[in-house]
Design an enzyme around this catalytic site. Structure first.
Site: not given
Ligand code: GCU
Length: 427
Positions: A266, A407
């Site tokens: 992420s 995710h």
């Molecule tokens: C949020 C953000 C993302 C990121 C994510 C994370 O959702 O919008 O760009 O990748 O956090 O790091 O969990």
């Protein structure tokens, strides 16, 4: 009533605001406006890049500079001497399967920075120096490991009730809360070491967090710094931390420092890609669900967009990046060029089908559009031109899969990374 609504809006963190955008974003392929990617294989003076030499000596340095100027900012050139201190060694960690070390990394000339604590697990009885995965964690070493004698991080953490973060600090109940994302026994069992640190050791992940971290310490104006176009953002600083771990690992006899794989999930996947782009000591670069500002194609309006990310998390990037919030087309780079900066080193991009916010197809496409650079080196990228079916990994020098689920980082993801690392590190 109105006043309280306004107050609520003002109190929303970037994190909350981003979360609120998730239901409003576009997830319809037919609604993506046509776009043209910036040319990867043409230099600023209009010359076609047709040899490895053209890429290495001209285009690659240009592209790297563009990412510094427009996206992540410039890592300072000097931070003086880096110091390593071994705080603890446990030879029978993980039930005797590994040796666990805790190493404190500090800067001799900048005592204002509290330093970072690296946790290293090395398989016991391997008979040779171990290849090593290097990656930051969201929750600290005590969250990665379930071993009770790993010290609890005392640093600032993002509020999170489910992870038992109380008053921005970890508590005993926070132990192991990231361990499913770091299957240590599985990694160790396959002959790999793991080195990790808490990204908040560099700076707290919030808009003003830099004032209390490395970026302020390394800036001549300290907490009064006014960040200018091209100055580094938090992703740059977190990536810097990964390179300092590589510095340490080069001194560590139990590790084969020619076999380091940088990995992140992420926002920390964005970080691992940027670390891998700048630091070629990372022989493999892995992006897990890195999404917007990571592997996802910037110009595709699908899931999170440049407009959203620069509003919710401006501190991650250099100031200039925000100027593309409603005009991604004007940005001289797109993320396929970031993937290309890993070449000819193997790079792996992983998506999850339930992670539409990160635009799985856009992540796939950046790898595909980076292939021309790998081809210069005689290397095959994906070997396919369409996004593969779910749970069907593809690729040679560029690996890709989109797995079932949301995710996250799962054992399935790690199984693919381990196979990929074994294949490439044994060459
Ligand atoms: C949020 C953000 C993302 C990121 C994510 C994370 O959702 O919008 O760009 O990748 O956090 O790091 O969990």
């Amino acid at each position: 009533m109105r006043k309280s609504l306004l107050l609520t809006l003002m109190l929303l963190t970037g994190e909350d605001w981003a979360e609120a955008q998730k239901s409003k974003a576009n997830y319809d392929e037919t609604k993506i406006a046509p776009y043209t990617l910036p040319e990867l294989m043409v230099t600023a003076d209009g010359t076609k890049v047709s040899t490895v030499e053209d890429w290495k000596s001209k285009r690659r340095p240009e592209v790297l500079e563009l990412f510094k100027d427009h996206v992540y900012g410039r890592t300072p050139a000097d931070w003086g001497q880096v110091k390593f201190e071994t705080l603890a060694v446990k030879k029978d960690a993980l039930g005797g399967k590994a040796t666990r070390k805790l190493i404190q990394i500090t800067l001799a000339d900048h005592p204002g920075w509290k330093g970072m604590e690296v946790m290293l697990y090395v398989p016991n009885g391997l008979g040779h120096p171990a290849p090593c995965f290097v990656g930051p964690s969201f929750g600290g070493n005590h969250a990665v490991s379930t071993e009770k004698d790993v010290p609890l991080s005392t640093r600032w953490m993002r509020p999170n009730k489910e992870k038992f973060i109380v008053d921005n600090r970890a508590t005993e109940k926070s132990r192991g809360n990231e361990s499913s994302r770091w299957p240590l026994e599985m990694i160790i069992g396959q002959g790999f070491a793991v080195a990790t640190y808490y990204y908040g050791d560099i700076e707290p992940d919030q808009a003003e967090g830099w004032k209390d971290g490395l970026r302020a310490v390394l800036s001549k104006d300290g907490a009064n710094t006014e960040w200018k176009d091209g100055d580094w953002g938090a992703i740059g600083a977190w990536a810097w931390g990964l390179s300092r771990i590589a510095d340490y690992l080069e001194t560590e006899g139990d590790i084969d420092a020619k076999k380091l794989a940088v990995i992140g999930h992420s926002r920390l996947g964005k970080t691992s890609l940027w670390a891998g782009a700048q630091d070629i000591r990372f022989g493999i670069v892995i992006s897990n669900n890195s999404g917007e500002g990571g592997a996802a194609t910037m110009r595709r309006n699908f899931g999170e967009t440049t407009a959203i990310i620069t509003k919710s998390f401006p501190h991650w990037f250099t100031k200039t990046y925000s100027s593309y919030s409603d005009n991604a087309a004007a940005c001289p780079v797109d993320q396929h060029m970031l993937i290309a900066l890993a070449a000819p080193r193997p790079v792996y991009i992983a998506s999850a089908v339930g992670d539409e916010w990160a635009d799985p197809k856009g992540e796939f496409l950046s790898g595909l559009n980076a292939e021309p650079v790998y081809e210069l080196y005689g290397k095959q990228g994906y070997g396919v031109s369409a996004q593969p079916a779910i749970d069907t990994p593809v690729g040679d020098a560029i690996g890709y899969h989109v797995r079932t689920g949301k995710h996250d980082v799962t054992d399935y993801d790690w199984e693919q990374y381990l196979k990929f690392a074994k294949r490439h590190f044994s060459k």
